[in-house]
Design an enzyme around this catalytic site. Structure first.
Site, short mmCIF file in Angstrom:
data_model
loop_
_atom_site.label_atom_id
_atom_site.label_comp_id
_atom_site.label_asym_id
_atom_site.label_seq_id
_atom_site.Cartn_x
_atom_site.Cartn_y
_atom_site.Cartn_z
CE LYS A 177 84.56 -5.88 61.07
NZ LYS A 177 84.35 -6.51 62.44
CD GLU A 221 77.69 7.28 67.49
OE1 GLU A 221 78.19 6.70 68.50
OE2 GLU A 221 76.48 7.24 66.99
CB CYS A 262 79.03 6.37 71.25
SG CYS A 262 79.87 4.95 70.85
CD GLU A 279 84.68 6.35 74.18
OE1 GLU A 279 83.40 6.33 74.22
OE2 GLU A 279 85.38 5.90 73.53
#
Length: 524
Positions: free
Chosen positions: A188, A261, A295, A393
């Protein structure tokens, strides 16, 4: 340079191509549709079918049937398919670059890094899978008499859930080792960047991969996430820490493995002996690629007091010279954010910090004159724990900068917080840099580089510590995680029971003496 309001999609992205890509989605005839938008302009880009849970179940059924034959396909044939895919990606890269830019809003130079990354990944696993997966002789329980072998079997069907920010690297990059290990994949991709993933799927099939071995579904996790988990023999997910926790919980309840991750709040340390000009260049490369939607990009900068002012001046000057723009060539330095929600997050984080006393050294504002989702590369000073972006973040072109007294201070502050994905250390002394790197709580640490050195060292593992995830991609870990290890032990001549007419007590005395002799002889 024209603004994003002044031009259309590149000629390669025809309605016919977009329609052809959309037909690769596993969805029933007459399925609901979803429309994506081009970040550069906000205009409609693609009309994609939406997969229902039944479509996902069908994809898994077909993948499971196809996986048996695929696992039996000799590795040399899988290798040739992957090497043909490598060549196709490089030969047709312009089409991929156009797709990535149209869907994500990144610059062409950032998109090209994904093309090169996938070529490297395909080549590495094509040429190393046989070595990594071959049966391994292990020491037997009794020297000579016990023949022990470790085998590696594919998990079966792997679910890959990939994000929008690196639509080629994260989609194809995680599927490649799973496929080389003999698994089927049901994936997906993020809906916003599904066309790029579907493009990679088409090239893999053109290279020779059987159609049902790698399939793609499109939809919201709230609708098809349960079916993706229910059908999986292993989960590979890249995304937020909150979503990763839910996936880890659900995978645990099913007793299947997961590699995750997740988020990061990555730190860069500029030590007192750093080359300031080089470090400033490195900070630009660390903080602003893909408009900060990476990331492993840097969101915290710790700079030694001895070089702080010189570094800040050099870094700010470079940031202010960066060219923002929407262009399908290599002109702009920084592109657009991808979604309105990401622009809202960046705007809110910077606004909160400024309202609470932070100082804007560069940037600090959206640029609707360039396009609906542009935001300037932003450097902040005076960020304190009460501000949202201090430890949350941002995932945008925003970095906060802090002076530090000594290395212990810098390491302690860099390690504060729950994340541990990537870090960077700058110094003229390589040995010192590596020593500091070893003290940082991060899965990858780069010395005199931002993130590319560790990421591109594909023979080495890459992943996060703490809230940045579980498992690793790249290297041996990146393919072995998609396998089940099996030990086959063949006992020759005699087993472990005492011979006839030897009492258990006498046998235990003999074995004790044998064990002591083996230890004395240095047997491992």
């Amino acid at each position: 340079m024209p603004t994003s309001h002044d031009f259309d999609l590149p000629a390669s992205l025809t309605p016919a191509l977009i329609e052809r890509l959309s037909r690769r989605v596993t969805a029933a005839p007459g399925a609901a549709r979803v429309t994506t938008s081009a970040p550069y302009t906000g205009a409609s880009l693609a009309d994609l079918p939406v997969s229902a849970p039944a479509d996902v179940e069908n994809a898994f059924a077909r993948a499971r049937a196809a996986q048996v034959a695929w696992a039996a396909t000799p590795l040399r044939e899988r290798k040739q398919i992957m090497l043909r895919f490598h060549d196709l990606v490089l030969a047709r890269q312009d089409e991929a670059l156009d797709l990535m830019q149209a869907e994500s809003g990144k610059t062409r130079r950032d998109a090209f890094l994904e093309v090169s990354d996938i070529a490297i990944t395909a080549r590495y696993y094509a040429r190393n899978a046989a070595r990594l997966l071959k049966p391994q002789r292990r020491r037997g329980a009794i020297p000579v008499l016990t023949h022990t072998t470790e085998l590696r079997h594919p998990k079966g069907v792997v679910t890959v859930i990939s994000p929008r920010n690196y639509p080629l690297s994260m989609a194809a990059g995680d599927a490649i080792p799973a496929l080389m290990a003999g698994n089927a994949v049901v994936q997906k991709p993020d809906t916003q960047t599904a066309l790029t993933a579907l493009w990679a799927l088409g090239l893999m099939r053109e290279a020779g991969l059987p159609a049902d071995v790698w399939q793609m579904v499109v939809g919201q996790a709230s609708s098809i996430g349960g079916a993706l988990m229910a059908g999986a023999d292993y989960m590979m997910f890249t995304g937020s820490t909150a979503s990763g926790r839910r996936i880890a919980r659900d995978a645990g309840s099913r007793l299947i493995g997961a590699s995750l991750e997740l988020g990061g709040k990555n730190a860069m340390l500029v030590l007192d002996d750093a080359d300031v000009e080089r470090a400033a260049d490195g900070a630009v490369a660390a903080c602003f690629p893909s408009a900060g939607q990476l990331c492993v990009s840097i969101e915290r900068l710790y700079v030694a007091e001895a070089v702080h002012d010189r570094f800040v001046a050099a870094f700010v000057a470079r940031a202010e010279k960066l060219r923002l723009g929407a262009s399908y060539d290599y002109g702009p330095d920084v592109g657009s954010l991808t979604t309105p929600s990401q622009l809202a997050t960046v705007t809110a984080h910077v606004g909160d910090a400024v309202a609470k006393g932070a100082t804007v050294l560069a940037g600090g504002r959206a640029r609707p004159d360039l396009g609906p989702l542009f935001y300037e590369p932003t450097i902040l000073a005076g960020v304190t724990p009460g501000m949202t972006l201090y430890d949350s973040e941002t995932f945008g072109p925003v970095v906060s900068i802090y002076p530090f007294r000594d290395v212990d201070d810098a390491v302690g502050r860099a390690n504060a917080g729950p994340y541990g994905l990537n870090a960077s250390v700058w110094t003229r002394d390589g040995a010192r840099g590596r020593a500091v790197a070893a003290r940082l709580h991060a899965g990858t640490v780069n010395v005199n580089e931002a993130f590319a050195a560790a990421w591109a060292s594909i023979d080495a593992p890459m992943g996060g510590m703490g809230d940045s995830g579980l498992g690793r991609r790249h290297g041996a870990d990146g393919i072995l995680k998609y396998t089940e290890p099996q030990t086959v032990a063949h006992q020759r001549v005699r087993g472990f029971d005492p011979p006839a007419r030897v009492s258990p007590q006498s046998w235990s005395v003999f074995l004790t003496a044998a064990l002591m002799a083996m230890k004395k002889a240095g047997v491992r």
